[in-house]
Design a protein around this motif. Structure first.
Motif, short mmCIF file in Angstrom:
data_model
loop_
_atom_site.label_atom_id
_atom_site.label_comp_id
_atom_site.label_asym_id
_atom_site.label_seq_id
_atom_site.Cartn_x
_atom_site.Cartn_y
_atom_site.Cartn_z
N PHE A 141 35.28 21.95 47.29
CA PHE A 141 34.74 23.28 47.00
C PHE A 141 35.72 24.11 46.19
N ALA A 142 37.00 23.94 46.40
CA ALA A 142 38.00 24.69 45.64
C ALA A 142 37.85 24.42 44.14
N ARG A 143 37.58 23.18 43.77
CA ARG A 143 37.36 22.84 42.35
C ARG A 143 36.07 23.49 41.85
N THR A 144 35.04 23.42 42.68
CA THR A 144 33.75 24.02 42.31
C THR A 144 33.89 25.53 42.16
N GLU A 145 34.60 26.16 43.10
CA GLU A 145 34.78 27.61 43.08
C GLU A 145 35.47 28.06 41.79
N LYS A 146 36.48 27.31 41.37
CA LYS A 146 37.20 27.65 40.14
C LYS A 146 36.27 27.59 38.94
N LYS A 147 35.43 26.57 38.92
CA LYS A 147 34.47 26.40 37.82
C LYS A 147 33.49 27.58 37.79
N ILE A 148 32.95 27.94 38.95
CA ILE A 148 31.98 29.04 39.02
C ILE A 148 32.63 30.36 38.66
N ASP A 149 33.86 30.57 39.10
CA ASP A 149 34.58 31.80 38.72
C ASP A 149 34.72 31.89 37.20
N GLY A 150 34.86 30.74 36.54
CA GLY A 150 34.92 30.72 35.08
C GLY A 150 33.62 31.19 34.45
N PHE A 151 32.48 30.83 35.05
CA PHE A 151 31.19 31.30 34.54
C PHE A 151 31.04 32.81 34.79
N LYS A 152 31.45 33.25 35.96
CA LYS A 152 31.37 34.68 36.29
C LYS A 152 32.26 35.50 35.37
N ALA A 153 33.33 34.91 34.86
CA ALA A 153 34.25 35.62 33.96
C ALA A 153 33.60 35.97 32.63
N GLY A 154 32.41 35.43 32.39
CA GLY A 154 31.72 35.69 31.13
C GLY A 154 31.04 37.05 31.08
N TYR A 155 30.44 37.32 29.94
CA TYR A 155 29.80 38.62 29.68
C TYR A 155 28.39 38.68 30.25
N GLY A 156 27.68 37.58 30.20
CA GLY A 156 26.29 37.57 30.67
C GLY A 156 25.80 36.16 30.88
#
Length: 200
Positions: A80-95
């Motif tokens: 999950f830690a790897r998955t969480e990092k990936k999702i945080d990268g998507f959230k870091a976007g504009y939209g």
């Protein structure tokens, strides 16, 4: 000025390092999505594609919901830690653009054209792929990075509650985007000669 078609095609890559910045105003992003809906072809001119644009708080809430959903089914904390990092990268976007296909439209076509009823779902997916490509390439031409994600059907219920879309709207993909802060990775190409034939 937007790139020409094949220049834009070459720019369209899976970009995972994105920021909470846009290279164009929100109105331009909306215009891109509306033009994609109007001018992307569909079987029998069904126009079954549906789009939702999430910006600001709504964009952040989507990726928080993805993370919460996956945390409940994670096989291990490490995974999950790897998955969480990936999702945080998507959230870091504009939209994020959400892509749907309206199953009510497809069902109507099946009812009206029984000879082709078995192939309409596949044709619907062809149209869905085209509009995803059009939006992705258009965002790249405007200087933004994006990637195509598929957390459906795990998040379908959350999206339906959040947006109030009809139950017939089937979620197919999510496209987080923003100005890139990291380039795309290297891409290898199979020889064109193995993939292309000409007969005359």
């Amino acid at each position: 000025m937007a790139a020409d078609f094949f220049d834009a095609l070459k720019l369209r890559r899976s970009i995972y390092g994105i920021t909470k910045k846009a290279s164009v105003p929100d109105e331009r992003i909306e215009s891109i999505l509306k033009d994609a809906l109007l001018h992307t072809p569909s079987a029998y001119n069904s126009q079954s594609a549906r789009l939702i644009l999430l910006l600001g708080k709504s964009h952040d809430e989507l990726w928080d919901a993805v993370k919460d959903t996956l945390a409940k089914i994670a096989v291990s904390p490490e995974a999950f830690a790897r998955t969480e990092k990936k999702i945080d990268g998507f959230k870091a976007g504009y939209g994020t653009v959400l892509f749907f296909e309206d199953q009510a439209v497809i069902q109507k076509l099946q009812d009206e054209n029984p000879l082709y009823k078995d192939v309409f779902p596949g044709w619907s997916l062809n149209s869905a792929g085209m509009i995803q490509f059009v939006v992705w390439t258009s965002l790249a031409a405007e200087g933004m990075g994006a990637s195509l994600q598929h957390y459906n059907p795990l998040i379908d219920e959350w999206v339906q509650k959040k947006t109030g879309v009809p139950a017939a709207w089937r979620l197919l993909a999510q496209m987080p985007f923003g100005v890139a802060n990291a380039p795309a990775g290297d891409k290898s190409f199979l020889p064109v000669e193995e993939r292309f034939k000409v007969f005359s």
